[in-house]
Design a protein around this motif. Structure first.
Motif, PDB file in Angstrom:
ATOM      1  N   ARG A 284       0.886  -1.095  -0.267  1.00 20.33           N
ATOM      2  CA  ARG A 284      -0.477   0.145   0.170  1.00 20.33           C
ATOM      3  C   ARG A 284       0.255   1.635   0.168  1.00 20.33           C
ATOM      4  N   GLY A 285       1.912   0.969   0.911  1.00 18.38           N
ATOM      5  CA  GLY A 285       2.389   2.183   0.790  1.00 18.38           C
ATOM      6  C   GLY A 285       3.341   2.640  -0.440  1.00 18.38           C
ATOM      7  N   VAL A 286       3.682   1.226  -1.458  1.00 17.83           N
ATOM      8  CA  VAL A 286       4.244   2.144  -2.641  1.00 17.83           C
ATOM      9  C   VAL A 286       3.431   2.159  -3.477  1.00 17.83           C
ATOM     10  N   GLU A 287       2.076   1.942  -3.405  1.00 13.11           N
ATOM     11  CA  GLU A 287       0.954   2.513  -4.276  1.00 13.11           C
ATOM     12  C   GLU A 287       1.039   3.923  -3.722  1.00 13.11           C
ATOM     13  N   ASP A 288       0.518   4.209  -2.057  1.00  6.87           N
ATOM     14  CA  ASP A 288       0.936   5.884  -2.502  1.00  6.87           C
ATOM     15  C   ASP A 288       1.669   6.164  -3.178  1.00  6.87           C
ATOM     16  N   LEU A 289       2.974   6.155  -2.948  1.00  6.80           N
ATOM     17  CA  LEU A 289       4.294   6.613  -3.203  1.00  6.80           C
ATOM     18  C   LEU A 289       3.976   6.915  -4.767  1.00  6.80           C
ATOM     19  N   ALA A 290       3.510   6.446  -5.455  1.00  9.55           N
ATOM     20  CA  ALA A 290       3.794   6.459  -6.961  1.00  9.55           C
ATOM     21  C   ALA A 290       2.780   7.145  -7.412  1.00  9.55           C
ATOM     22  N   ALA A 291       1.651   6.965  -6.312  1.00 10.80           N
ATOM     23  CA  ALA A 291       0.261   8.022  -6.631  1.00 10.80           C
ATOM     24  C   ALA A 291       0.265   9.432  -6.140  1.00 10.80           C
ATOM     25  N   ARG A 292       1.455  10.036  -5.636  1.00  7.82           N
ATOM     26  CA  ARG A 292       2.037  11.121  -5.159  1.00  7.82           C
ATOM     27  C   ARG A 292       2.676  11.545  -6.151  1.00  7.82           C
ATOM     28  N   MET A 293       3.772  10.969  -6.624  1.00  3.60           N
ATOM     29  CA  MET A 293       4.409  11.224  -7.197  1.00  3.60           C
ATOM     30  C   MET A 293       3.777  11.841  -9.092  1.00  3.60           C
ATOM     31  N   ASP A 294       2.923  10.817  -9.316  1.00 10.13           N
ATOM     32  CA  ASP A 294       2.123  11.675 -10.381  1.00 10.13           C
ATOM     33  C   ASP A 294       1.683  12.460 -10.569  1.00 10.13           C
ATOM     34  N   ALA A 295       1.337  12.474  -9.494  1.00 11.74           N
ATOM     35  CA  ALA A 295      -0.227  13.997  -9.258  1.00 11.74           C
ATOM     36  C   ALA A 295       1.450  15.228  -8.644  1.00 11.74           C
ATOM     37  N   ALA A 296       2.481  15.154  -8.059  1.00 13.77           N
ATOM     38  CA  ALA A 296       3.601  16.263  -7.267  1.00 13.77           C
ATOM     39  C   ALA A 296       4.030  16.127  -9.432  1.00 13.77           C
ATOM     40  N   GLY A 297       3.980  15.821 -10.521  1.00 12.09           N
ATOM     41  CA  GLY A 297       4.588  15.132 -11.866  1.00 12.09           C
ATOM     42  C   GLY A 297       5.731  15.427 -11.501  1.00 12.09           C
ATOM     43  N   GLY A 298       6.946  16.082 -12.569  1.00  8.67           N
ATOM     44  CA  GLY A 298       8.671  15.686 -12.942  1.00  8.67           C
ATOM     45  C   GLY A 298       8.547  14.480 -11.952  1.00  8.67           C
ATOM     46  N   ASN A 299       9.894  14.825 -11.044  1.00  4.55           N
ATOM     47  CA  ASN A 299      10.158  13.719 -11.090  1.00  4.55           C
ATOM     48  C   ASN A 299       9.936  13.381  -9.425  1.00  4.55           C
ATOM     49  N   GLY A 300       9.035  14.219  -8.617  1.00  3.45           N
ATOM     50  CA  GLY A 300       8.433  14.174  -8.056  1.00  3.45           C
ATOM     51  C   GLY A 300       9.321  14.174  -6.759  1.00  3.45           C
ATOM     52  N   GLY A 301      10.352  14.983  -6.860  1.00  5.82           N
ATOM     53  CA  GLY A 301      11.340  14.668  -5.506  1.00  5.82           C
ATOM     54  C   GLY A 301      10.498  16.070  -4.492  1.00  5.82           C
ATOM     55  N   CYS A 302      11.903  16.129  -3.881  1.00  5.34           N
ATOM     56  CA  CYS A 302      12.086  16.719  -2.445  1.00  5.34           C
ATOM     57  C   CYS A 302      12.995  18.524  -2.538  1.00  5.34           C
TER      58      CYS A 302
END
Length: 302
Positions: A284-302
């Motif tokens: 579930r954590g990996v799915e949430d991570l992928a979803a957040r990175m997709d929503a952030a766009g780009g590389n989803g970095g800090c």
């Protein structure tokens, strides 16, 4: 002997008298006037000869009569007739003969024979050079570029096409290529996220049957490849501590990823167990991570 000779002489005179009207009737009609349009005709230029005849020379065919079929129009090596028109107007017969001459000088147009109408020889003067002021022959002057038929359209059309081409190239260089690269990057990111989600779904479906070490190894490998593609860092060669120091993930995701990698190493190399519930939490954590990175766009970095 004298009497037969006298009879023969009378017959000869009678035959001659009868032949004169027939010859006069069969003689080609003579035009009252002729006009050449244009007045000066050059070799290869289309021209028209206008002949005016007495109305009695009109053919038996209904008028106006137009013949423009090239297969039946006369032609010679000197000229070719492209159209013939006969018409009665204002009490006179007009013959309009369109032709093109192929030789300069005085030429004779091809013989015209229509039904009931066969004018005699028609001679016209064809020019090939102009006379200069000194009386010497000189070639005709070239036409002004913009006066020639179609020249302006060709020039303006070429300029417009060139400007349109330059505008398209400029737009492609300034806007088009970045847009295309952005679209390609978005597509690749979407494909990577979709691939990771398929792996997560597969592991979730077989979580109970899979060995915990194998499940965590598969999840870690796929997540490392996904993060390497999305962030540009080589997560495939990072330890859990390297992940925390890299700080390319936002919102505490680096802590989660480091914990997942560390737990996978413990199970794989330390011989420790991992309950299915913990593996499901990681999924579930990996799915949430992928979803957040997709929503952030780009590389989803800090």
């Amino acid at each position: 002997m004298n009497r037969p000779k006298a009879c023969l002489l009378r017959l000869a005179v009678l035959a001659a008298g009868l032949s004169l009207p027939a010859a006069a009737f069969s003689a080609p009609p003579e035009p009252r006037s002729s006009t050449l349009v244009p007045h000066t005709v050059y070799v290869g230029d289309p021209a028209r000869l206008i002949l005016i005849f007495d109305p009695s020379a009109a053919p038996m065919a209904p008028l106006p009569l137009v013949v423009d079929t090239s297969a039946i129009l006369p032609r010679t090596d000197d000229a070719t007739v492209s159209r013939i028109e006969l018409d009665l107007a204002d009490g006179e017969l007009r013959a309009l003969i369109d032709f093109v001459a192929f030789r300069s000088g005085t030429i004779e147009l091809p013989e015209i024979r229509l039904e009931g109408f066969a004018p005699g020889a028609m001679k016209v003067q064809i020019a090939s050079i102009l006379a200069g002021e000194d009386g010497q022959g000189e070639l005709s002057s070239a036409q002004e570029p913009l006066a020639a038929s179609g020249t302006a359209l060709l020039i303006y059309g070429s300029v417009f096409a060139l400007l349109a081409f330059v505008a398209c190239v400029s737009w492609l260089a300034l806007k088009g290529l970045p847009l295309l690269r952005g679209a390609a990057d978005r597509r690749r990111r979407a494909l990577a996220s979709r691939s990771l989600r398929r792996v997560v779904s597969s592991l979730r479906a077989g979580c109970d049957a899979l060995d915990p070490a194998e499940a965590l190894a598969i999840l870690s490998r796929e997540l490392r490849a996904f993060l390497t593609f999305r962030t540009g860092l080589n997560y495939l060669a990072m330890t859990s501590e390297d992940v925390r120091r890299a700080c390319r993930l936002s919102g505490g995701d680096d802590v989660f990823v480091a914990a997942l990698f560390r737990r996978g190493d413990e199970v794989r190399f330390g011989g420790k167990g991992c309950p299915p519930a913990e593996i499901l939490d990681f999924l579930r954590g990996v799915e949430d991570l992928a979803a957040r990175m997709d929503a952030a766009g780009g590389n989803g970095g800090c």
